[in-house]
Design a protein around this motif. Structure first.
Motif, PDB file in Angstrom:
ATOM      1  N   GLY A 284      52.727  43.395  54.459  1.00 25.68           N
ATOM      2  CA  GLY A 284      52.933  42.291  53.528  1.00 25.68           C
ATOM      3  C   GLY A 284      51.739  41.369  53.410  1.00 25.68           C
ATOM      4  N   SER A 285      50.876  41.358  54.437  1.00 21.96           N
ATOM      5  CA  SER A 285      49.706  40.495  54.405  1.00 21.96           C
ATOM      6  C   SER A 285      48.669  40.965  53.394  1.00 21.96           C
ATOM      7  CB  SER A 285      49.073  40.421  55.805  1.00 21.96           C
ATOM      8  OG  SER A 285      48.782  41.717  56.284  1.00 21.96           O
ATOM      9  N   TYR A 286      48.846  42.190  52.878  1.00 22.47           N
ATOM     10  CA  TYR A 286      47.926  42.712  51.864  1.00 22.47           C
ATOM     11  C   TYR A 286      48.471  42.524  50.445  1.00 22.47           C
ATOM     12  CZ  TYR A 286      45.436  45.004  55.694  1.00 22.47           C
ATOM     13  OH  TYR A 286      44.729  45.251  56.840  1.00 22.47           O
ATOM     14  N   ALA A 287      49.466  41.646  50.306  1.00 22.44           N
ATOM     15  CA  ALA A 287      50.080  41.446  48.994  1.00 22.44           C
ATOM     16  C   ALA A 287      49.056  41.018  47.949  1.00 22.44           C
ATOM     17  CB  ALA A 287      51.197  40.400  49.096  1.00 22.44           C
ATOM     18  N   ASN A 288      48.094  40.189  48.364  1.00 23.47           N
ATOM     19  CA  ASN A 288      47.054  39.754  47.422  1.00 23.47           C
ATOM     20  C   ASN A 288      46.263  40.930  46.878  1.00 23.47           C
ATOM     21  OD1 ASN A 288      46.676  36.734  47.030  1.00 23.47           O
ATOM     22  ND2 ASN A 288      47.037  36.843  49.224  1.00 23.47           N
ATOM     23  N   TRP A 289      46.020  41.921  47.724  1.00 25.32           N
ATOM     24  CA  TRP A 289      45.266  43.092  47.263  1.00 25.32           C
ATOM     25  C   TRP A 289      46.005  43.810  46.145  1.00 25.32           C
ATOM     26  CZ3 TRP A 289      42.288  46.229  51.464  1.00 25.32           C
ATOM     27  CH2 TRP A 289      41.512  45.362  52.229  1.00 25.32           C
ATOM     28  N   GLY A 290      47.325  43.911  46.294  1.00 24.20           N
ATOM     29  CA  GLY A 290      48.118  44.571  45.256  1.00 24.20           C
ATOM     30  C   GLY A 290      48.040  43.849  43.931  1.00 24.20           C
ATOM     31  N   VAL A 291      48.124  42.523  43.991  1.00 23.71           N
ATOM     32  CA  VAL A 291      48.029  41.722  42.759  1.00 23.71           C
ATOM     33  C   VAL A 291      46.639  41.866  42.137  1.00 23.71           C
ATOM     34  CG1 VAL A 291      48.114  39.393  41.822  1.00 23.71           C
ATOM     35  CG2 VAL A 291      49.775  40.094  43.554  1.00 23.71           C
ATOM     36  N   VAL A 292      45.606  41.768  42.973  1.00 22.84           N
ATOM     37  CA  VAL A 292      44.237  41.908  42.477  1.00 22.84           C
ATOM     38  C   VAL A 292      44.012  43.289  41.876  1.00 22.84           C
ATOM     39  CG1 VAL A 292      41.822  42.048  43.213  1.00 22.84           C
ATOM     40  CG2 VAL A 292      43.263  40.175  44.035  1.00 22.84           C
ATOM     41  N   PHE A 293      44.566  44.323  42.501  1.00 20.47           N
ATOM     42  CA  PHE A 293      44.427  45.685  41.985  1.00 20.47           C
ATOM     43  C   PHE A 293      45.032  45.802  40.584  1.00 20.47           C
ATOM     44  CE2 PHE A 293      46.019  49.980  41.339  1.00 20.47           C
ATOM     45  CZ  PHE A 293      44.925  50.761  41.661  1.00 20.47           C
ATOM     46  N   LEU A 294      46.232  45.263  40.401  1.00 24.92           N
ATOM     47  CA  LEU A 294      46.894  45.346  39.092  1.00 24.92           C
ATOM     48  C   LEU A 294      46.123  44.550  38.037  1.00 24.92           C
ATOM     49  CD1 LEU A 294      50.640  44.985  40.180  1.00 24.92           C
ATOM     50  CD2 LEU A 294      49.418  47.075  39.528  1.00 24.92           C
ATOM     51  N   ILE A 295      45.633  43.381  38.421  1.00 20.85           N
ATOM     52  CA  ILE A 295      44.843  42.582  37.481  1.00 20.85           C
ATOM     53  C   ILE A 295      43.575  43.329  37.096  1.00 20.85           C
ATOM     54  CG2 ILE A 295      43.489  40.465  37.209  1.00 20.85           C
ATOM     55  CD1 ILE A 295      45.502  39.053  39.007  1.00 20.85           C
ATOM     56  N   ALA A 296      42.922  43.975  38.080  1.00 24.77           N
ATOM     57  CA  ALA A 296      41.690  44.712  37.806  1.00 24.77           C
ATOM     58  C   ALA A 296      41.942  45.901  36.887  1.00 24.77           C
ATOM     59  CB  ALA A 296      41.066  45.172  39.113  1.00 24.77           C
ATOM     60  N   VAL A 297      43.052  46.604  37.090  1.00 26.06           N
ATOM     61  CA  VAL A 297      43.396  47.744  36.215  1.00 26.06           C
ATOM     62  C   VAL A 297      43.602  47.264  34.788  1.00 26.06           C
ATOM     63  CG1 VAL A 297      45.163  49.460  35.690  1.00 26.06           C
ATOM     64  CG2 VAL A 297      44.365  49.183  38.038  1.00 26.06           C
ATOM     65  N   ALA A 298      44.405  46.194  34.639  1.00 27.47           N
ATOM     66  CA  ALA A 298      44.668  45.660  33.294  1.00 27.47           C
ATOM     67  C   ALA A 298      43.379  45.134  32.658  1.00 27.47           C
ATOM     68  CB  ALA A 298      45.711  44.548  33.375  1.00 27.47           C
ATOM     69  N   GLY A 299      42.580  44.432  33.446  1.00 23.56           N
ATOM     70  CA  GLY A 299      41.332  43.887  32.926  1.00 23.56           C
ATOM     71  C   GLY A 299      40.357  44.966  32.508  1.00 23.56           C
ATOM     72  N   ALA A 300      40.280  46.047  33.306  1.00 21.99           N
ATOM     73  CA  ALA A 300      39.374  47.142  32.964  1.00 21.99           C
ATOM     74  C   ALA A 300      39.779  47.823  31.661  1.00 21.99           C
ATOM     75  CB  ALA A 300      39.341  48.148  34.109  1.00 21.99           C
ATOM     76  N   LEU A 301      41.089  47.981  31.466  1.00 19.08           N
ATOM     77  CA  LEU A 301      41.576  48.618  30.228  1.00 19.08           C
ATOM     78  C   LEU A 301      41.285  47.739  29.011  1.00 19.08           C
ATOM     79  CD1 LEU A 301      44.993  50.052  31.483  1.00 19.08           C
ATOM     80  CD2 LEU A 301      42.864  51.305  31.052  1.00 19.08           C
ATOM     81  N   VAL A 302      41.518  46.425  29.174  1.00 21.31           N
ATOM     82  CA  VAL A 302      41.227  45.502  28.065  1.00 21.31           C
ATOM     83  C   VAL A 302      39.732  45.472  27.777  1.00 21.31           C
ATOM     84  CG1 VAL A 302      41.272  43.082  27.357  1.00 21.31           C
ATOM     85  CG2 VAL A 302      43.253  44.078  28.523  1.00 21.31           C
ATOM     86  N   TRP A 303      38.934  45.429  28.820  1.00 22.95           N
ATOM     87  CA  TRP A 303      37.467  45.419  28.689  1.00 22.95           C
ATOM     88  C   TRP A 303      37.006  46.690  27.979  1.00 22.95           C
ATOM     89  CZ3 TRP A 303      33.886  44.193  33.500  1.00 22.95           C
ATOM     90  CH2 TRP A 303      32.545  44.138  33.072  1.00 22.95           C
ATOM     91  N   THR A 304      37.565  47.811  28.354  1.00 20.22           N
ATOM     92  CA  THR A 304      37.196  49.095  27.733  1.00 20.22           C
ATOM     93  C   THR A 304      37.569  49.114  26.256  1.00 20.22           C
ATOM     94  OG1 THR A 304      37.481  50.258  29.838  1.00 20.22           O
ATOM     95  CG2 THR A 304      37.531  51.600  27.834  1.00 20.22           C
ATOM     96  N   PHE A 305      38.725  48.563  25.931  1.00 19.34           N
ATOM     97  CA  PHE A 305      39.150  48.527  24.523  1.00 19.34           C
ATOM     98  C   PHE A 305      38.217  47.656  23.692  1.00 19.34           C
ATOM     99  CE2 PHE A 305      41.554  46.403  21.132  1.00 19.34           C
ATOM    100  CZ  PHE A 305      41.979  47.511  20.407  1.00 19.34           C
ATOM    101  N   ILE A 306      37.844  46.493  24.248  1.00 19.68           N
ATOM    102  CA  ILE A 306      36.949  45.578  23.522  1.00 19.68           C
ATOM    103  C   ILE A 306      35.572  46.198  23.339  1.00 19.68           C
ATOM    104  CG2 ILE A 306      35.782  43.346  23.645  1.00 19.68           C
ATOM    105  CD1 ILE A 306      38.221  42.264  25.108  1.00 19.68           C
TER     106      ILE A 306
END
Length: 477
Positions: free
Chosen positions: A86-108
């Protein structure tokens, strides 16, 4: 970028080299990595910035800057959130944000004619390198002096093995060998310094990954609590190792010649070159020279350590048998199940007295961070159960009175924020729990009498026993 060039003529080199045209999947992977690493590194808590710039002394400023942790939110409040997955919860959130951000960045950027992200990759690498260096140098100097894991006191040497928390066993296993702790500090400082120079990035990254991986899994095994911080450094180091891995495979495994191709800026104007050299020199001087000196000054000059430093009552150090114990005039015989009668007493080399009773007590699970006042220093009792009560005392040798302050669960008078207590006398925010008169009929006997914090009248005869400790005998041999 007019002032930067690729220091290699071969722009048709392999994609992994970081030079030349990147494939679409490499661009997508870099976009993810860029967002992921930036979010792991950059603090997102505005309160952290407020505290950083409110520090009034340079050591606290550098310590806060070099020891920061980038987080999206506070980890889940549970045992797993402190020590487990559970102490790695931040990593999971950061991972999801990075995936979404990379897809948006790629589209732009889908119609962009950009061939590569060499420049952005270089500066991301700079951010990662200096983040690794700052973090590992902090812990390196704490071991180098050595103060992070102090040598066990008599209270620990007399504690039952089963009364220790896992992390305290781990820290004591290092603390009993100061030379090894100093060696670990040298390795960590060296690993940090290597990250500050381009020519030694790979060596530094490998060394950091190896050292911090060992620390991370040891903290998982012993519930040390700093596994996430250590694991972050491993992940940061992998950013460089993975980029060098194809060339290393080709050289060492396939035994083929390798021509490294790395981008780094070359400044054409003299003032830019001078600025770059001066800036890096200042940072190295601050990270290593200034911080190293201030850490030394903190522990060896100002004596702001994890262990108390106020000298004990002269000649009192040792382990004592409670030969006689009277409570309200009644003699209480020894009984290991008694929750009132003291079983034994320890006087440390510093101003701490410990007595043991058969009583459940709260066990502090912190790692005992440094404090300015001895009464607030709790490393000696952190992670130890078994009914021992740790008391700080002021010794009035004229009136022969010991004034006691409970260092455990009753010590609610100080703030965990060291800055709030800095410069304050502990008597301003702590009231003594009780006081006992003492007499010393002989060098090995101490008699205590008076009224304790339960309003009971006590008369206690303590006789020191000569004890040998295997750890100390082994060190002498």
């Amino acid at each position: 970028m007019q002032n930067s060039v690729i220091r290699d003529a071969d722009t048709n080199s392999a994609p992994h080299s970081g030079v030349g045209k990147w494939s679409n999947w490499q661009k997508l992977l870099f976009r993810f990595a860029f967002i992921f690493y930036v979010l792991l590194i950059v603090p997102l808590d505005w309160e952290w910035y407020k505290n950083l710039f409110s520090n009034k002394i340079i050591f606290d400023f550098l310590n806060s800057l070099m020891g920061f942790r980038g987080t999206v939110f506070t980890s889940v409040s549970s045992e797993s959130g402190r020590w487990g997955i559970g102490s790695y919860a931040n990593w999971g959130v950061v991972f999801l944000i990075a995936v979404a951000g990379a897809l948006v960045w790629t589209f732009i950027a889908r119609k962009s004619k950009r061939r590569s992200y060499n420049i952005l990759n270089y500066w991301l690498g700079v951010l990662i390198r200096y983040r690794i260096a700052m973090g590992i140098i902090v812990f390196g100097f704490m071991k180098f002096y050595p103060v992070q894991m102090p040598y066990p006191g008599l209270g620990s040497l007399h504690a039952n093995f089963g009364d220790f928390s896992g992390y305290k066993l781990y820290w004591h296993s290092v603390g009993i060998v100061p030379g090894y702790e100093v060696f670990l500090g040298v390795v960590e400082i060296l690993a940090g310094v290597l990250m500050l120079f381009r020519s030694t990035i790979l060596i530094g990254a490998v060394l950091n990954a190896a050292v911090l991986y060992n620390i991370a899994h040891a903290n998982h095994a012993f519930d040390g609590g700093v596994h996430v911080y250590s694991a972050v450094t491993v992940v940061l180091s992998l950013y460089f190792i993975l980029q060098y891995a194809p060339g290393i495979w080709k050289l060492l495994i396939k035994q083929q010649d390798v021509q490294p191709h790395r981008y780094f800026p070359v400044y054409r104007q003299k003032w830019l070159r001078t600025t770059a050299v001066v800036t890096r020199s200042i940072l190295i001087f601050l990270f290593v020279g200034v911080y190293g000196y201030l850490r030394y000054d903190l522990h060896y000059v100002r004596k702001e350590t994890k262990e108390p430093v106020t000298p004990a009552l002269s000649g009192s150090k040792g382990y004592y048998n409670v030969s006689e114990f009277r409570r309200n005039g009644e003699i209480l015989p020894y009984d290991p199940t008694d929750s009132v009668r003291w079983h034994d007493v320890i006087f440390e080399k510093y101003s701490t007295m410990i007595y043991k009773v058969n009583k459940t007590k709260l066990i502090p699970l912190s790692n005992g961070s440094r404090q300015e006042n001895d009464v607030d220093r709790n490393y000696e009792l952190s992670g130890i159960g078994g009914g021992s009560r740790f008391l700080y005392y002021d010794a009035d040798t004229v009136s022969q009175v010991l004034t006691f302050y409970d260092k455990g669960e009753l010590n609610t008078g100080f703030s965990n924020s060291r800055g709030k207590n800095r410069g304050r006398d502990y008597k301003e925010y702590r009231k003594p729990d009780f006081a006992l008169k003492y007499s010393r009929p002989s060098d090995t006997r101490i008699i205590l009498e008076g009224v304790d914090d339960s309003k009971d009248s006590l008369y206690i005869v303590l006789d020191r026993l000569e004890k040998s400790y295997p750890v100390q005998i082994a060190r002498k041999d």
